[in-house]
Design an enzyme around this catalytic site. Structure first.
Site, PDB file in Angstrom:
ATOM      1  NE  ARG A 158      -4.190   6.624  -7.465  1.00 28.63           N
ATOM      2  CZ  ARG A 158      -4.091   6.423  -6.143  1.00 28.63           C
ATOM      3  NH1 ARG A 158      -3.895   7.427  -5.327  1.00 28.63           N
ATOM      4  NH2 ARG A 158      -4.220   5.218  -5.657  1.00 28.63           N
ATOM      5  CD  GLU A 201     -13.083  -5.341  -2.857  1.00 25.64           C
ATOM      6  OE1 GLU A 201     -11.894  -5.739  -2.773  1.00 25.64           O
ATOM      7  OE2 GLU A 201     -14.055  -6.127  -2.861  1.00 25.64           O
ATOM      8  CG  ASN A 202      -7.400  -2.262  -6.491  1.00 24.07           C
ATOM      9  OD1 ASN A 202      -6.434  -3.009  -6.386  1.00 24.07           O
ATOM     10  ND2 ASN A 202      -7.735  -1.409  -5.526  1.00 24.07           N
ATOM     11  CB  SER A 260      -7.865  -4.075   2.127  1.00 23.54           C
ATOM     12  OG  SER A 260      -7.724  -2.838   2.786  1.00 23.54           O
ATOM     13  CG  ASP A 262      -2.080   0.933   1.113  1.00 29.59           C
ATOM     14  OD1 ASP A 262      -2.294   1.482   0.015  1.00 29.59           O
ATOM     15  OD2 ASP A 262      -2.769   1.143   2.122  1.00 29.59           O
ATOM     16  N   GLY A 263       0.351   2.298  -0.641  1.00 30.52           N
ATOM     17  CA  GLY A 263       1.006   3.611  -0.562  1.00 30.52           C
ATOM     18  C   GLY A 263       1.604   4.107  -1.870  1.00 30.52           C
ATOM     19  CG  ASN A 264       2.183   1.449  -5.146  1.00 29.83           C
ATOM     20  OD1 ASN A 264       3.063   1.276  -4.318  1.00 29.83           O
ATOM     21  ND2 ASN A 264       1.682   0.467  -5.884  1.00 29.83           N
ATOM     22  N   GLY A 265       0.126   5.369  -4.484  1.00 22.99           N
ATOM     23  CA  GLY A 265      -0.511   6.620  -4.909  1.00 22.99           C
ATOM     24  C   GLY A 265       0.039   7.809  -4.123  1.00 22.99           C
ATOM     25  NE  ARG A 266      -1.488   6.589   1.149  1.00 18.44           N
ATOM     26  CZ  ARG A 266      -1.571   5.696   2.128  1.00 18.44           C
ATOM     27  NH1 ARG A 266      -1.360   6.059   3.377  1.00 18.44           N
ATOM     28  NH2 ARG A 266      -1.872   4.450   1.863  1.00 18.44           N
ATOM     29  NE  ARG A 284      -3.274  -1.565   4.110  1.00 14.68           N
ATOM     30  CZ  ARG A 284      -4.486  -1.663   3.597  1.00 14.68           C
ATOM     31  NH1 ARG A 284      -5.271  -2.637   3.984  1.00 14.68           N
ATOM     32  NH2 ARG A 284      -4.918  -0.803   2.696  1.00 14.68           N
TER      33      ARG A 284
HETATM   34  C1  FPP Z   1      -1.877   0.201  -3.325  1.00 10.79           C
HETATM   35  O1  FPP Z   1      -1.394   1.525  -3.421  1.00 10.79           O
HETATM   36  C2  FPP Z   1      -1.345  -0.637  -4.359  1.00 10.79           C
HETATM   37  C3  FPP Z   1      -2.077  -1.208  -5.348  1.00 10.79           C
HETATM   38  C4  FPP Z   1      -3.532  -0.979  -5.516  1.00 10.79           C
HETATM   39  C5  FPP Z   1      -1.505  -2.083  -6.347  1.00 10.79           C
HETATM   40  C6  FPP Z   1      -0.171  -2.702  -6.035  1.00 10.79           C
HETATM   41  C7  FPP Z   1       0.511  -2.897  -7.320  1.00 10.79           C
HETATM   42  C8  FPP Z   1       1.834  -2.835  -7.541  1.00 10.79           C
HETATM   43  C9  FPP Z   1       2.870  -2.711  -6.482  1.00 10.79           C
HETATM   44  C10 FPP Z   1       2.355  -2.870  -8.907  1.00 10.79           C
HETATM   45  C11 FPP Z   1       1.699  -3.903  -9.756  1.00 10.79           C
HETATM   46  C12 FPP Z   1       2.437  -5.158  -9.738  1.00 10.79           C
HETATM   47  C13 FPP Z   1       1.943  -6.289 -10.260  1.00 10.79           C
HETATM   48  C14 FPP Z   1       2.822  -7.431 -10.482  1.00 10.79           C
HETATM   49  C15 FPP Z   1       0.530  -6.403 -10.621  1.00 10.79           C
HETATM   50  P1  FPP Z   1      -2.459   2.678  -3.542  1.00 10.79           P
HETATM   51  O2  FPP Z   1      -2.575   3.054  -4.976  1.00 10.79           O
HETATM   52  O3  FPP Z   1      -3.752   2.279  -2.897  1.00 10.79           O
HETATM   53  O4  FPP Z   1      -1.753   3.799  -2.730  1.00 10.79           O
HETATM   54  P2  FPP Z   1      -2.474   4.970  -1.900  1.00 10.79           P
HETATM   55  O5  FPP Z   1      -3.199   4.294  -0.766  1.00 10.79           O
HETATM   56  O6  FPP Z   1      -1.328   5.803  -1.467  1.00 10.79           O
HETATM   57  O7  FPP Z   1      -3.396   5.678  -2.838  1.00 10.79           O
END
Ligand code: FPP
Length: 255
Positions: A33, A67-68, A196, A20-24, A188
């Site tokens: 994102r 849910e994504n 989740s 978790d946390g890619n978007g932030r 997490r």
């Molecule tokens: C949550 O971060 C992460 C995800 C929804 C997807 C995770 C996916 C990857 C690491 C890359 C894809 C890799 C493969 C192999 C499919 P978020 O976007 O919810 O972050 P946020 O809570 O900061 O918005």
């Protein structure tokens, strides 16, 4: 303590990760994102390597949840593209490193090219046994349990299953994770503290470790810190404090 118990708690055999946390991470850099998800794939590569090196046997990661689909179409497409890219770029190396790849989740509704990709990754790594990488893709724990319940109900209806024979072992064998041990540790990242809809059945007795790091910054030191935290925990599987591990999980004593 029985002599067969290891002096130090073992390294978790199976670690599951909610990345978790890619978007932030991306937003804090004023980037889209998808930029964060791309960096997330780099973190995944680091983590597979570190986990195998630390003698973990199975790693299961949450790549895309049921849910994504609620996210903007462009972000959904970016996540699918990353799955394509990851398998295309990394499959040969995963094969060379003895990694068996499994993909769990709902297959219905996925495009033909993604299905072919999943099938290829699983087929080409099927005989590997050094390390198990499972990617949960289009996965939801509740949906997985619904599919399992349907298959058992169909067998009962067909007369091949006596409902009285449904027990925890049969349900476990009806899930996508049927040939995996349950996760010992669920990590997490990003500071959020919830499951989740990830591995709801399988994580019944998992230790949960929540880290404040955003997933794209995750690396070996964070994995080591999570394992160290796991090793400080007292896993009792519902038994009383003071009972030994040997009394609780006798099959592990001979490992
Ligand atoms: C949550 O971060 C992460 C995800 C929804 C997807 C995770 C996916 C990857 C690491 C890359 C894809 C890799 C493969 C192999 C499919 P978020 O976007 O919810 O972050 P946020 O809570 O900061 O918005």
């Amino acid at each position: 303590m029985p002599a067969s118990l290891p002096a130090a708690p073992p390294v978790p055999r199976h670690i599951a990760v909610i990345m978790d946390g890619n978007g932030r991470w991306a937003q804090s850099r004023n980037r889209p994102r998808a930029f964060g998800h791309r960096a997330g794939v780099e973190a995944l590569r680091r983590t597979v390597e570190a986990a195998a090196d630390l003698d973990v046997r199975f790693l299961t990661v949450f790549g895309f949840s049921t849910e994504n689909w609620r996210r903007p179409a462009a972000e959904v497409e970016a996540l699918f593209d990353l799955m394509r890219l990851y398998v295309d770029r990394d499959l040969d190396r995963l094969i060379a490193d003895g990694v068996r790849v499994r993909i769990i989740g709902e297959r219905a509704g996925l495009s033909a090219d993604i299905l072919a990709l999943i099938e290829r990754a699983e087929r080409r790594t099927a005989s590997n046994s050094k390390f198990g990488l499972t990617i949960a893709f289009n996965y939801g724990g509740q949906a997985e349990l619904v599919r399992a319940a349907r298959s058992l109900a169909e067998a009962a209806l067909a007369g091949t299953l006596d409902p009285a024979n449904i027990d925890t072992a049969l349900i476990a064998r009806s899930l996508d994770t049927r040939d995996l041990p349950d996760p010992d540790l669920v990590i997490r990242t990003s500071g959020e503290q919830r499951m989740s809809n990830f591995l709801l059945w399988q994580a019944a007795y998992s230790e949960l470790v929540f880290l404040d790091v955003l997933w794209p910054d995750f690396g070996r030191t964070h994995l080591e810190a999570a394992i160290a935290e796991y090793q400080r925990r007292d896993r009792r599987f519902g038994a009383a404090e003071g009972q030994t591990r040997h009394e609780i999980v006798p099959e592990e004593a001979s490992e």
